[in-house]
Design a protein around this motif. Structure first.
Motif, PDB file in Angstrom:
ATOM      1  N   GLY A 137       1.083  -1.165   0.010  1.00 43.25           N
ATOM      2  CA  GLY A 137      -0.094  -0.216  -0.619  1.00 43.25           C
ATOM      3  C   GLY A 137       0.501   1.090   0.164  1.00 43.25           C
ATOM      4  N   VAL A 138       0.296   2.184  -0.471  1.00 45.79           N
ATOM      5  CA  VAL A 138       0.922   3.749  -0.555  1.00 45.79           C
ATOM      6  C   VAL A 138       0.605   4.324   0.807  1.00 45.79           C
ATOM      7  N   PRO A 139       0.508   4.916   1.511  1.00 46.97           N
ATOM      8  CA  PRO A 139       0.103   5.864   2.766  1.00 46.97           C
ATOM      9  C   PRO A 139       0.115   7.185   2.400  1.00 46.97           C
ATOM     10  N   LYS A 140      -0.591   7.851   1.912  1.00 41.79           N
ATOM     11  CA  LYS A 140      -1.198   9.536   1.727  1.00 41.79           C
ATOM     12  C   LYS A 140      -1.336  10.079   2.623  1.00 41.79           C
ATOM     13  N   PHE A 141      -0.321  10.864   3.492  1.00 37.89           N
ATOM     14  CA  PHE A 141      -0.254  11.372   4.754  1.00 37.89           C
ATOM     15  C   PHE A 141      -0.679  13.147   4.318  1.00 37.89           C
ATOM     16  N   VAL A 142      -1.760  13.220   5.115  1.00 34.91           N
ATOM     17  CA  VAL A 142      -2.058  14.288   5.316  1.00 34.91           C
ATOM     18  C   VAL A 142      -2.564  15.274   6.347  1.00 34.91           C
ATOM     19  N   ALA A 143      -1.333  16.518   6.338  1.00 32.66           N
ATOM     20  CA  ALA A 143      -0.919  17.148   7.850  1.00 32.66           C
ATOM     21  C   ALA A 143      -2.800  17.919   8.070  1.00 32.66           C
ATOM     22  N   CYS A 144      -2.523  17.631   9.355  1.00 36.95           N
ATOM     23  CA  CYS A 144      -3.353  17.941  10.430  1.00 36.95           C
ATOM     24  C   CYS A 144      -3.066  18.761  11.502  1.00 36.95           C
ATOM     25  N   PRO A 145      -2.546  20.291  11.308  1.00 32.11           N
ATOM     26  CA  PRO A 145      -1.964  21.324  11.882  1.00 32.11           C
ATOM     27  C   PRO A 145      -2.922  21.735  13.257  1.00 32.11           C
ATOM     28  N   GLU A 146      -1.882  22.079  14.339  1.00 33.06           N
ATOM     29  CA  GLU A 146      -2.185  22.882  15.732  1.00 33.06           C
ATOM     30  C   GLU A 146      -3.826  23.388  15.822  1.00 33.06           C
ATOM     31  N   ASP A 147      -3.149  24.131  14.411  1.00 32.68           N
ATOM     32  CA  ASP A 147      -4.380  25.829  14.585  1.00 32.68           C
ATOM     33  C   ASP A 147      -5.982  25.227  13.835  1.00 32.68           C
ATOM     34  N   LYS A 148      -6.116  23.308  13.525  1.00 30.27           N
ATOM     35  CA  LYS A 148      -6.903  23.079  13.369  1.00 30.27           C
ATOM     36  C   LYS A 148      -7.406  21.960  14.273  1.00 30.27           C
ATOM     37  N   GLY A 149      -6.612  21.777  15.344  1.00 28.48           N
ATOM     38  CA  GLY A 149      -7.384  20.924  16.486  1.00 28.48           C
ATOM     39  C   GLY A 149      -6.556  19.318  16.044  1.00 28.48           C
ATOM     40  N   PHE A 150      -5.462  19.366  15.205  1.00 30.43           N
ATOM     41  CA  PHE A 150      -4.647  18.025  14.932  1.00 30.43           C
ATOM     42  C   PHE A 150      -5.935  17.631  14.344  1.00 30.43           C
ATOM     43  N   LYS A 151      -6.712  17.911  13.718  1.00 28.56           N
ATOM     44  CA  LYS A 151      -8.286  17.050  13.426  1.00 28.56           C
ATOM     45  C   LYS A 151      -8.564  17.078  11.064  1.00 28.56           C
ATOM     46  N   LEU A 152      -8.323  15.906  10.596  1.00 30.97           N
ATOM     47  CA  LEU A 152      -8.624  16.434   9.204  1.00 30.97           C
ATOM     48  C   LEU A 152      -9.900  17.283   8.678  1.00 30.97           C
ATOM     49  N   GLN A 153      -9.413  18.395   7.672  1.00 26.71           N
ATOM     50  CA  GLN A 153     -10.202  18.948   7.130  1.00 26.71           C
ATOM     51  C   GLN A 153     -11.089  18.311   6.200  1.00 26.71           C
ATOM     52  N   PRO A 154     -12.376  18.445   5.415  1.00 28.17           N
ATOM     53  CA  PRO A 154     -13.272  17.912   5.171  1.00 28.17           C
ATOM     54  C   PRO A 154     -12.516  18.355   3.586  1.00 28.17           C
ATOM     55  N   ALA A 155     -12.267  19.904   3.274  1.00 29.89           N
ATOM     56  CA  ALA A 155     -11.563  20.026   2.271  1.00 29.89           C
ATOM     57  C   ALA A 155     -10.412  19.648   1.648  1.00 29.89           C
ATOM     58  N   ASP A 156      -9.240  19.200   2.371  1.00 27.17           N
ATOM     59  CA  ASP A 156      -7.649  18.180   3.091  1.00 27.17           C
ATOM     60  C   ASP A 156      -8.721  17.017   2.161  1.00 27.17           C
ATOM     61  N   LEU A 157      -9.043  16.271   3.492  1.00 23.74           N
ATOM     62  CA  LEU A 157      -9.772  15.662   2.751  1.00 23.74           C
ATOM     63  C   LEU A 157     -10.284  15.335   1.075  1.00 23.74           C
ATOM     64  N   GLU A 158     -10.877  15.702   0.736  1.00 25.98           N
ATOM     65  CA  GLU A 158     -11.451  15.810  -0.438  1.00 25.98           C
ATOM     66  C   GLU A 158      -9.946  15.762  -1.493  1.00 25.98           C
ATOM     67  N   ALA A 159      -9.389  16.286  -0.935  1.00 26.96           N
ATOM     68  CA  ALA A 159      -8.360  16.753  -2.129  1.00 26.96           C
ATOM     69  C   ALA A 159      -7.324  15.773  -2.092  1.00 26.96           C
ATOM     70  N   ALA A 160      -7.456  14.391  -1.011  1.00 25.92           N
ATOM     71  CA  ALA A 160      -6.569  14.081  -1.588  1.00 25.92           C
ATOM     72  C   ALA A 160      -6.401  12.378  -1.470  1.00 25.92           C
TER      73      ALA A 160
END
Length: 400
Positions: A137-160
């Motif tokens: 498999g190929v891990p595709k990492f999506v950064a979840c920065p502290e200013d977003k509460g370390f949480k995945l954002q919908p737009a970032d998920l869509e882009a990934a």
């Protein structure tokens, strides 16, 4: 021709286990070390669960069982999912593994073909990407920065998401950050997933019962029923029930996936110990009154550690919603020097020099895919946490 399989060249040993082992070695050598690396409650397994295991042994729970798990445990898991998550499964839709890690390993082995992408929000638990890599498999990492509460954002998920995406791994509350998704935050993510029917969801709910300040836990298939047929909802008894060494994880999902997982397990470990499964039945069906008591203890420890870390020069620490970890930033000490002239160039340096100087073992943020941070497990005594934070403050004060 090399003897060791090529697939192992892509993975590495667990950094969290490595830190714990290093701390143990230093203690054995006579060093005064406080280990804050292990994700393991310091509470003992509750007496009713231990009693159930002893009774099961007396009744002969020492034989082989079904690869899927005992019928009694799978029925208890079905009842748990209905009672706590409003999810309807049959016993045939449940698999019991050798810990949560075993469930993830089997699920990825059953589904990942070379080149399949696995979306992994970062920071992440260290085993997700390595298990995916093991099967091509190929891990595709999506950064979840502290200013977003370390949480995945919908737009970032869509882009990934790409045509090659097979899985999204969601861990709430999170190891290593303790971040947890509210119902509305989870719904925003599931709204994206509904539009991409080829993407499956692995929901790692291992810290479900360790949430604080009135936070309400939710899981993807509960929030969005349209995802039920492509979600593997996994959990276990390790954390909330203080049963790490019993090695019981479990998951429920679509029958074809569960059958594939069970077939793999039949050809590998066969099943986790039958006596451990008997103990897990009592954990799920028996009294739950110790869980809120332990929550209160963990919350007090969390508040203590967050307060003390935020008093350290160069550190800052967000208050997490759950689990028993904090993920403080050490950005303010990068570039500084220790008393003996060593330059801190990374969170790895910070963790190394802190252990050498003050005997406090933490895990560097590099291991979890987001720097410059480090992880502390506060699943240890208040006395040890207080002493450790005092040493961290002393170390930070000494930097120039």
């Amino acid at each position: 021709m090399p003897f060791i399989a090529d697939r192992l060249s892509a993975i590495k040993p667990s950094p969290t286990i490595a830190v714990t082992q290093k701390a143990a070695e230093l203690k054995a050598a006579g060093r005064d070390v406080i280990g804050l690396g292990a994700g393991e409650p310091d509470f003992d397994t509750p007496d009713n669960i231990k009693a159930a295991a002893k009774a099961a042994l007396d009744k002969g729970a020492t034989k082989y069982g079904p690869p899927a798990g005992t019928v009694e445990l799978r029925k208890a898991i079905v009842a748990k999912f209905k009672r706590e998550n409003n999810l309807d499964y049959t016993a045939d839709q449940v698999t019991v593994g050798v810990g949560g890690k075993g469930v993830i390993f089997n699920a990825f082995m059953a589904t990942i073909n070379p080149g399949d992408e696995v979306i992994v929000p970062a920071p992440y638990w260290v085993s997700y990407p390595d298990i995916a890599l093991m099967f091509g498999g190929v891990p595709k990492f999506v950064a979840c920065p502290e200013d977003k509460g370390f949480k995945l954002q919908p737009a970032d998920l869509e882009a990934a998401i790409t045509p090659k995406t097979k899985w999204l791994v969601l861990n709430s509350p999170s190891n290593p950050t303790g971040a947890a998704y509210s119902w509305n935050e989870m719904k925003a993510l599931t709204d994206v997933l509904v539009k991409h029917p080829h993407v499956w969801v692995m929901s790692d709910d291992m810290y479900e019962h360790l949430v604080y300040d009135g936070f309400k836990f939710c899981t993807p298939a509960q929030v969005e029923p349209a995802l039920y047929d492509r979600t593997l909802t996994m959990n276990g008894v390790s954390k909330a029930y203080a049963m790490t060494g019993w090695r019981v994880g479990y998951a429920a999902g679509p029958l074809p996936l569960i059958k594939a997982i069970n077939m793999i397990q039949s050809q590998s470990v066969t099943h986790t110990a039958t006596v451990s499964q008997a103990a897990a039945v009592e954990a799920l069906n028996g009294t739950q009154d110790f869980i809120p008591k332990n929550q209160d203890i963990f919350k007090a420890r969390r508040d203590l550690v967050v307060k003390m870390l935020n008093e350290c020069k160069g550190l800052s620490c967000r208050t997490p919603e759950g689990a028993f970890y904090v993920y403080p930033s050490c950005a303010g000490v990068i570039g500084k020097k220790t008393a003996d002239g060593k330059v801190i160039n990374s969170d790895g340096d910070f963790a190394t020099y802190l252990l050498e100087s003050e005997g406090v073992a933490v895990v560097q943020g590099e291991a979890f895919g987001l720097s410059p941070y480090f992880r502390i497990s506060y699943a240890t005594s208040t006395e040890a946490l207080t002493k450790a934070c005092e040493r961290i403050k002393k170390f930070c004060d000494s930097l120039v």
